[in-house]
Enzyme design. Structure first.
Site, short mmCIF file in Angstrom:
data_model
loop_
_atom_site.label_atom_id
_atom_site.label_comp_id
_atom_site.label_asym_id
_atom_site.label_seq_id
_atom_site.Cartn_x
_atom_site.Cartn_y
_atom_site.Cartn_z
N HIS A 1 13.01 -100.76 15.75
CA HIS A 1 14.06 -100.06 15.00
C HIS A 1 14.71 -101.02 14.02
O HIS A 1 14.67 -102.24 14.19
CB HIS A 1 15.15 -99.53 15.94
N HIS B 1 12.21 -89.01 13.57
CA HIS B 1 12.33 -90.39 14.06
C HIS B 1 11.22 -90.71 15.04
O HIS B 1 10.55 -91.75 14.93
CB HIS B 1 13.71 -90.57 14.71
N GLU B 2 11.01 -89.82 16.01
CA GLU B 2 9.97 -90.08 17.03
C GLU B 2 8.57 -89.99 16.43
O GLU B 2 7.67 -90.76 16.80
CB GLU B 2 10.13 -89.10 18.19
N HIS C 1 7.77 -93.22 14.76
CA HIS C 1 7.30 -94.21 15.73
C HIS C 1 5.80 -94.03 15.97
O HIS C 1 5.04 -94.99 15.98
CB HIS C 1 8.04 -94.07 17.06
#
Length: 676
Positions: A320, A226-227, A230
């Site tokens: 998100h 997830h990070e 980003h």
């Protein structure tokens, strides 16, 4: 970020042409230097009571009071300490998985034997992480074979006093090029591929994963992905500085975020107008429609744009997916151990001109699948049907996507909820999760059917496994339907596309949602509002991905190596238009200077015949004239702004450097500073 953009040198670009070059697997180097020893002092904690700094000033005298403090300090607690055990756990259990996955998922442009250098406008990452000068353009480059660097940190994270949840990690892009494209009389600014990424794992939250079960380790792995996502571009700034193209190749507006309104009524028939944001990307819209069975209506913004999560208490950006619509998606704003990398997130990345993605890596998102436009529009008992929980219904039911045994999250608040979040006639009732817009649903945070470490009910041959899901059943097939129990059993799809459940040791096929199928003494309820077996749709890709040009054999007996690479000296561009520069120089030391200079790197491959291939959408013409067989090149990459002039070198030749005559015609490139 705006300040960084203002210091960046802009480069002209053709997004559609650049997309064609993204054919090489992403090659990642995880830099874990700051996880070792005490290399990250004073930004990481190594002892209780140590001062830990947040912000670029390591000598700050301001104590932190809010998460918005940019230069402040706190004192380390025991939970904040970056231990050697934590460092080894991250490196040994998580990063290798992420590296293998990402290198299969992404293709990026080939930059020749060495990757192009970093943008010197961004010399540091985060708080005082200096990037090596030898990586910087125009003379520097990334290490050979590497095109993406990810710095991994384990620093404390300031917690937001406005929310009860703790921040597990964060991540973002750190170094990238900034491009422009002319659109009529205006100039559109957009961001290029992130070449350096940082991710930070909060020790106070992550240390609990050390020695955890396989299920929990997988949950941490998904959090790290997830990070990283980003950092690779799934973030507000990349959506707002977006160079895109439609399926016909034409330019569209570069802000991929649309603001729209939804007019609805709450449970008390009170009208409200809800302002929302969503992504406009063409590929994302296709994946969005396929996921929910909701197709665009020009009069309804919520059917056209994939909704993003916007919550002012979390900083107010739109980085998100909206959590209530995309609860199982990896890019929703809160950790979910069963999160999936769906076609929607892959469609976002494939919309960028600098990536091509492997859709075969997509996972199916079961939350909301084919629930229709109403599910997206507004949470209500009518629109969400079996997903919706109520104080008047059974307290325990399977979660919407059936990953676990859920409990109703309905609570009573001390004051009325906002008008748009009043889902019951009693305005103080609502769900306990603000990031779900207080929608009342069945949730679990412990009792997952996919967690093999949890106990099972052997009397009904219950199982927990990766493909196990939650199902309702009657302990006596003759008892009232209201008295349901929950069990975890393996789920699959039959040869005819129906849901198959291995319940109580027997396979049953669910032909009709809501029917009760007797299995021995129990009755299994075939789920409603659950589409497990519809194949995942792959969005239409407006830019076909070419194969990597083959290496042509050098079949003459001349000791020629298989490849040759280099770059020609550039044309000097004047205000009057195009010029051409015919050069036979082999000097590597002379570099044209001045803002009017453009460099034109070429990657070439030797061949038995003179072959020159130039992308037709680029105004570049290359010709070769030489008697040496090694100068018969196959030019495969067109041109990229920002390289350095230099000789062509035929590997394997022991004699002097080869000096072919090159004639290069090119567009005008301008060296600009964008001020914002």
């Amino acid at each position: 970020m705006k300040d960084l953009i203002s210091r960046s040198n802009l480069k002209k670009i053709d997004p559609a042409a650049e997309k064609l070059k993204a054919t090489q697997p992403m090659s990642i180097y995880f830099n874990t230097t700051l996880l070792e020893g005490q290399n990250d002092y004073p930004y990481s904690c190594y002892s209780v009571g140590q001062k830990v700094v947040f912000g670029a000033d390591p000598n700050t005298s301001v104590q932190c009071t809010t998460p918005d403090n940019e230069n402040c300090y706190l004192y380390c607690t025991e939970e904040d300490i970056q231990t050697a055990e934590l460092s080894q756990f991250i490196q040994n259990n998580i990063l290798n998985l992420a590296q293998n996955y990402l290198q299969q998922l992404f293709s990026v442009a080939s930059d020749g034997p060495q990757s192009v250098g970093l943008n010197p406008g961004y010399p540091t990452c985060r708080d005082n992480i200096p990037l090596p000068s030898q990586y910087m353009s125009p003379r520097g480059s990334l290490p050979s074979g590497i095109n993406t660097i990810i710095y991994v940190l384990a620093r404390p994270i300031l917690q937001n006093a406005n929310i009860s949840d703790s921040t597990l990690a964060n991540g973002g892009p750190c170094n990238f090029d900034v491009y422009f494209q002319e659109k009529g009389s205006s100039t559109i600014i957009g961001l290029g591929r992130p070449k350096v990424v940082t991710i930070n794992l909060n020790p106070s939250m992550i240390s609990s994963f050390i020695g955890s079960t396989a299920f929990q380790t997988t949950a941490l792995y998904k959090l790290v992905l997830h990070e990283i996502f980003h950092g690779l571009g799934f973030t507000d700034i990349y959506f707002r500085y977006y160079l895109a193209y439609t399926s016909s190749g034409s330019q569209i507006d570069n802000n991929a975020i649309a603001t729209f309104t939804y007019d609805g009524y709450n449970a008390n028939s009170q009208n409200f107008t809800d302002t929302r944001e969503g992504l406009t990307m063409e590929l994302v819209s296709q994946a969005f429609s396929s996921q929910f069975g909701c197709y665009p209506n020009a009069n309804e913004g919520y059917t056209q744009y994939s909704p993003l999560y916007y919550f002012s208490e979390l900083g107010g950006d739109s980085s998100h997916w909206a959590a209530n619509v995309f609860y199982d998606e990896i890019m929703m704003p809160f950790s979910n151990p069963n999160s999936v990398v769906s076609n929607l997130t892959l469609a976002v990345f494939n919309s960028f001109f600098f990536y091509n993605v492997n859709y075969q890596m997509a996972e199916q998102m079961e939350w909301g699948r084919n629930m229709g436009c109403e599910f997206i529009a507004q949470c209500s008992s009518q629109n969400w049907r079996s997903y919706f929980s109520s104080p008047y219904s059974q307290n325990q039911m399977c979660t919407g996507s059936r990953y676990g045994k859920g409990i109703s999250n309905v609570v009573e608040y001390y004051e009325d909820l906002p008008t748009e979040y009043q889902y019951f006639t009693t305005p103080t009732w609502g769900g306990d999760r603000y990031y779900l817009d207080y929608c009342p649903v069945y949730l679990t945070f412990t009792d997952y059917c996919t967690d093999e470490s949890l106990p099972v009910n052997t009397t009904i041959r219950e199982q927990r496994c990766s493909n196990c899901r939650c199902f309702e059943y009657l302990e006596d097939s003759n008892q009232p339907v209201e008295d349901l129990s929950l069990a975890c059993w393996p789920a699959s799809c039959s040869s005819t596309g129906q849901l198959s459940i291995l319940a109580n040791g027997q396979e049953i096929i669910c032909n009709t949602p809501g029917e009760i199928v007797a299995v021995g003494d129990i009755g299994v309820l075939c789920p409603v509002d659950y589409d497990f077996c519809t194949p995942t749709s792959i969005p239409f890709n407006p830019t076909p991905v070419p194969t990597v040009p083959p290496v042509l054999p050098c079949n003459l007996d001349d000791n020629c190596g298989q490849t040759a690479s280099g770059s020609a000296t550039a044309s000097t561009v004047t205000s009057s238009g195009l010029t051409e520069d015919t050069s036979t120089s082999t000097s590597t030391s002379s570099t044209p200077t001045g803002d009017s200079t453009t460099y034109v790197p070429l990657t070439v491959t030797t061949g038995s015949n003179t072959q020159i291939s130039v992308l037709s959408s680029l105004s570049v013409t290359v010709s070769v004239s030489t008697s040496n067989p090694c100068s018969k090149f196959y030019a495969s990459t067109g041109f990229i702004a920002g390289g350095e002039p230099g000789p062509f070198i035929c590997s394997g030749i022991k004699s002097s450097l080869i000096s072919p005559t090159l004639i290069i015609l090119l567009f005008i490139f301008t060296f600009l500073i964008y001020i914002q």
